[in-house]
Design an enzyme around this catalytic site. Structure first.
Site, PDB file in Angstrom:
ATOM      1  N   ARG A  12       0.848  -1.206   0.000  1.00  0.00           N
ATOM      2  CA  ARG A  12       0.000   0.000   0.000  1.00  0.00           C
ATOM      3  C   ARG A  12       0.875   1.245   0.000  1.00  0.00           C
ATOM      4  O   ARG A  12       2.049   1.198   0.364  1.00  0.00           O
ATOM      5  CB  ARG A  12      -0.844   0.054   1.289  1.00  0.00           C
ATOM      6  CG  ARG A  12      -1.840  -1.048   1.404  1.00  0.00           C
ATOM      7  CD  ARG A  12      -2.920  -0.700   2.399  1.00  0.00           C
ATOM      8  NE  ARG A  12      -2.422  -0.473   3.752  1.00  0.00           N
ATOM      9  CZ  ARG A  12      -2.795   0.543   4.532  1.00  0.00           C
ATOM     10  NH1 ARG A  12      -3.631   1.461   4.091  1.00  0.00           N
ATOM     11  NH2 ARG A  12      -2.316   0.666   5.750  1.00  0.00           N
ATOM     12  N   GLY A  13       0.290   2.364  -0.369  1.00  0.00           N
ATOM     13  CA  GLY A  13       0.945   3.663  -0.218  1.00  0.00           C
ATOM     14  C   GLY A  13       2.282   3.753  -0.932  1.00  0.00           C
ATOM     15  O   GLY A  13       2.453   3.254  -2.047  1.00  0.00           O
ATOM     16  N   ASN A  82      10.396   0.242   4.461  1.00  0.00           N
ATOM     17  CA  ASN A  82       9.404   1.282   4.220  1.00  0.00           C
ATOM     18  C   ASN A  82       8.277   1.265   5.260  1.00  0.00           C
ATOM     19  O   ASN A  82       7.635   2.284   5.489  1.00  0.00           O
ATOM     20  CB  ASN A  82       8.822   1.067   2.807  1.00  0.00           C
ATOM     21  CG  ASN A  82       7.540   1.829   2.598  1.00  0.00           C
ATOM     22  OD1 ASN A  82       7.562   3.034   2.414  1.00  0.00           O
ATOM     23  ND2 ASN A  82       6.408   1.138   2.661  1.00  0.00           N
ATOM     24  N   GLY A  84       5.916   1.688   8.194  1.00  0.00           N
ATOM     25  CA  GLY A  84       5.922   2.682   9.277  1.00  0.00           C
ATOM     26  C   GLY A  84       4.511   3.055   9.667  1.00  0.00           C
ATOM     27  O   GLY A  84       3.567   2.895   8.886  1.00  0.00           O
ATOM     28  N   THR A  86       2.083   5.970  12.237  1.00  0.00           N
ATOM     29  CA  THR A  86       2.075   7.195  13.054  1.00  0.00           C
ATOM     30  C   THR A  86       1.156   6.975  14.252  1.00  0.00           C
ATOM     31  O   THR A  86       0.174   6.222  14.167  1.00  0.00           O
ATOM     32  CB  THR A  86       1.533   8.420  12.274  1.00  0.00           C
ATOM     33  OG1 THR A  86       0.270   8.075  11.694  1.00  0.00           O
ATOM     34  CG2 THR A  86       2.495   8.865  11.192  1.00  0.00           C
ATOM     35  N   ASP A  88       0.289  10.079  16.242  1.00  0.00           N
ATOM     36  CA  ASP A  88       0.560  11.489  16.518  1.00  0.00           C
ATOM     37  C   ASP A  88      -0.150  11.980  17.784  1.00  0.00           C
ATOM     38  O   ASP A  88      -1.249  11.541  18.120  1.00  0.00           O
ATOM     39  CB  ASP A  88       0.100  12.360  15.333  1.00  0.00           C
ATOM     40  CG  ASP A  88       0.943  12.139  14.079  1.00  0.00           C
ATOM     41  OD1 ASP A  88       1.936  11.397  14.142  1.00  0.00           O
ATOM     42  OD2 ASP A  88       0.605  12.746  13.041  1.00  0.00           O
ATOM     43  N   TYR A 147       7.468   9.771  16.215  1.00  0.00           N
ATOM     44  CA  TYR A 147       7.747   9.532  14.787  1.00  0.00           C
ATOM     45  C   TYR A 147       9.031  10.245  14.355  1.00  0.00           C
ATOM     46  O   TYR A 147       9.877   9.663  13.668  1.00  0.00           O
ATOM     47  CB  TYR A 147       6.544  10.026  13.979  1.00  0.00           C
ATOM     48  CG  TYR A 147       6.571   9.733  12.502  1.00  0.00           C
ATOM     49  CD1 TYR A 147       6.027   8.558  11.988  1.00  0.00           C
ATOM     50  CD2 TYR A 147       7.098  10.653  11.597  1.00  0.00           C
ATOM     51  CE1 TYR A 147       6.025   8.299  10.620  1.00  0.00           C
ATOM     52  CE2 TYR A 147       7.099  10.405  10.229  1.00  0.00           C
ATOM     53  CZ  TYR A 147       6.559   9.225   9.754  1.00  0.00           C
ATOM     54  OH  TYR A 147       6.562   8.985   8.398  1.00  0.00           O
ATOM     55  N   GLY A 178       8.806  13.828   1.781  1.00  0.00           N
ATOM     56  CA  GLY A 178       7.959  14.849   2.390  1.00  0.00           C
ATOM     57  C   GLY A 178       6.554  14.296   2.523  1.00  0.00           C
ATOM     58  O   GLY A 178       6.362  13.095   2.705  1.00  0.00           O
TER      59      GLY A 178
END
Ligand code: CAA
Length: 240
Positions: A12-13, A82, A84, A86, A88, A147, A178
């Site tokens: 994905r992504g 890759n 990962g 979050t 937050d 993170y 980014g």
């Protein structure tokens, strides 16, 4: 020569873009995933790239998962770290679990994958490890002490392991993406994201294939003199 590549979080992504780019280069790709079974099966049906389910933060699961890939696809020549997550939140509201889970998966995952594959690359005198860091590991980000620390750690990990692999034909590099138009970024509250995009000189989010092209470069046969390097792909958001 057909190399074998493993992409963690590769269904994905950004990871999906990387898996496809490496397949286009003629490599045999194995895409790891941990959670979304349905998306992983759809990915495999669409692309023909096999998927392998294991949690990169779980050391024993990584050793077993990489052994399965080795027996079914071949010796692992290329690893793209890759995967990962979050969690937050501002520090005063962040739980220890949210801290630990991000460190375990984002940074611990790089260690576990390297432990499983680096010795073989070293013996065979050829290898490519590409770690996906982040602009937020370089510049910091409000609400991301976990993170940012993990991603910053990835950049240090890259430079240290690059020194260990250099003599053995194993290069270790990082990409610092980014803000890319993935589910992870879509989870950022709309008004917060608008403010972030306003600060990106190129004026938009990036795309997964724009990160994948950078990874592909590090994985080429002849990029032997490129190691310990970080390539920022962030639309000019942070120039470092
Ligand atoms: N700098 C300074 N102050 C900020 C700020 C910033 N960047 N962002 C928010 N604040 C302030 C707000 O103005 C607000 O102040 P007031 O109370 O005085 O109005 C205060 O902080 C609280 O803000 P929120 O209402 O947003 O607080 P919250 O607790 O509801 O949420 C948060 C905090 C979860 C961190 C939320 O702001 C958020 O999700 N931010 C986005 C974090 C982010 O960019 N994550 C990236 C995810 S994608 C990714 O990580 C991929 C990659 O590699 C790039």
């Amino acid at each position: 020569m057909s190399r074998v590549a493993v992409v963690t979080g590769g269904t994905r992504g950004i990871g999906e873009g990387i898996s496809l780019a490496l397949k286009d280069m003629g490599y045999s790709v194995a895409a790891n995933f941990a959670g979304n079974e349905q998306k992983a099966q759809e990915f495999t049906e669409r692309t023909g790239i096999p998927n392998y389910k294991f949690d990169v933060g779980d050391h024993d699961a990584v050793i077993a998962g990489c052994e399965r890939i080795r027996s079914e696809v071949g010796d692992i020549d290329i690893v793209v770290n890759n995967a990962g997550i979050t969690r937050d939140g501002v520090l005063h509201k962040m739980s220890w679990e949210d801290w630990n889970e991000v460190m375990r998966i984002n940074l611990g995952g790089c260690f576990n994958m390297a432990k499983a594959t680096f010795p073989g690359m070293r013996e065979r005198k050829w290898g490519r490890i590409v770690n996906i860091g982040s602009v937020n590991g370089q510049a910091g980000q409000y609400g991301q002490v976990n993170y940012a620390a993990a991603k910053s750690g990835i950049h240090g990990f890259t430079k240290a392991l690059a020194q260990e692999g250099a003599k053995y034909g194993v290069t270790v590099n990082a990409i610092a993406p980014g803000y890319i138009d993935t589910d992870m970024v879509a989870a950022v509250p709309e008004p917060v994201l608008e403010k972030i995009i306003a600060k990106i000189p190129v004026g938009r989010l990036g795309h997964a294939d724009e990160i994948a092209r950078g990874v592909a470069f590090f994985c080429t046969e002849d990029a032997t003199f490129v190691t310990g390097s970080t390539l920022s792909i962030n639309g000019g958001q942070h120039m470092y």
